[in-house]
Design a protein around this motif. Structure first.
Motif, mmCIF file in Angstrom:
data_model
loop_
_atom_site.group_PDB
_atom_site.id
_atom_site.type_symbol
_atom_site.label_atom_id
_atom_site.label_comp_id
_atom_site.label_asym_id
_atom_site.label_seq_id
_atom_site.Cartn_x
_atom_site.Cartn_y
_atom_site.Cartn_z
ATOM 1 N N ALA A 157 21.492 -8.116 6.273
ATOM 2 C CA ALA A 157 20.384 -9.056 6.410
ATOM 3 C C ALA A 157 19.348 -8.539 7.400
ATOM 4 N N GLU A 158 19.806 -7.997 8.512
ATOM 5 C CA GLU A 158 18.887 -7.460 9.522
ATOM 6 C C GLU A 158 18.095 -6.277 8.968
ATOM 7 N N PHE A 201 17.365 -5.667 5.783
ATOM 8 C CA PHE A 201 16.373 -6.161 4.842
ATOM 9 C C PHE A 201 15.217 -6.852 5.558
ATOM 10 N N PHE A 202 15.499 -7.584 6.616
ATOM 11 C CA PHE A 202 14.437 -8.247 7.372
ATOM 12 C C PHE A 202 13.413 -7.225 7.852
ATOM 13 N N HIS A 203 13.896 -6.171 8.503
ATOM 14 C CA HIS A 203 12.982 -5.165 9.045
ATOM 15 C C HIS A 203 12.210 -4.447 7.934
ATOM 16 N N GLU A 204 12.889 -4.129 6.839
ATOM 17 C CA GLU A 204 12.230 -3.444 5.740
ATOM 18 C C GLU A 204 11.193 -4.339 5.059
ATOM 19 N N LEU A 205 11.516 -5.620 4.868
ATOM 20 C CA LEU A 205 10.563 -6.535 4.236
ATOM 21 C C LEU A 205 9.351 -6.794 5.128
ATOM 22 N N PRO A 265 10.551 -13.047 5.266
ATOM 23 C CA PRO A 265 11.599 -13.865 4.651
ATOM 24 C C PRO A 265 12.218 -14.834 5.659
ATOM 25 N N SER A 266 12.709 -15.956 5.147
ATOM 26 C CA SER A 266 13.418 -16.905 6.003
ATOM 27 C C SER A 266 14.841 -16.413 6.223
ATOM 28 N N GLU A 282 20.956 -14.777 1.560
ATOM 29 C CA GLU A 282 21.163 -14.665 0.118
ATOM 30 C C GLU A 282 21.044 -13.217 -0.329
ATOM 31 N N ILE A 283 20.033 -12.511 0.173
ATOM 32 C CA ILE A 283 19.848 -11.097 -0.177
ATOM 33 C C ILE A 283 21.057 -10.280 0.263
ATOM 34 N N ALA A 284 21.555 -10.531 1.459
ATOM 35 C CA ALA A 284 22.718 -9.805 1.969
ATOM 36 C C ALA A 284 23.950 -10.079 1.109
ATOM 37 N N ASP A 285 24.162 -11.330 0.738
ATOM 38 C CA ASP A 285 25.307 -11.669 -0.110
ATOM 39 C C ASP A 285 25.195 -11.007 -1.479
#
Length: 57
Positions: free
Chosen positions: A14-15, A17-21, A28-29, A35-38
């Protein structure tokens, strides 16, 4: 082929993806990131890249 042991942490996913997004202009919230991580974790299992093992805490 040599087998190695890999530990996948959905919080770490999740972390990542947060930085990349954010770098790409998205904000992202926390719920979306979870959800993305799961989904990513389930994808890795489905593709037999990883096996899910429950860890005793």
């Amino acid at each position: 082929m040599k087998e190695i042991e890999v530990f996948i942490d959905t919080e770490e996913i999740a972390e990542f993806f947060f930085h990349e997004l954010v770098k790409r202009g998205y904000v992202p919230s926390e719920e979306e990131l979870d959800e993305i991580a799961d989904i990513t974790f389930e994808y890795l299992i489905e593709k037999n890249i990883i096996d899910e093992e429950m860890q005793n805490e």
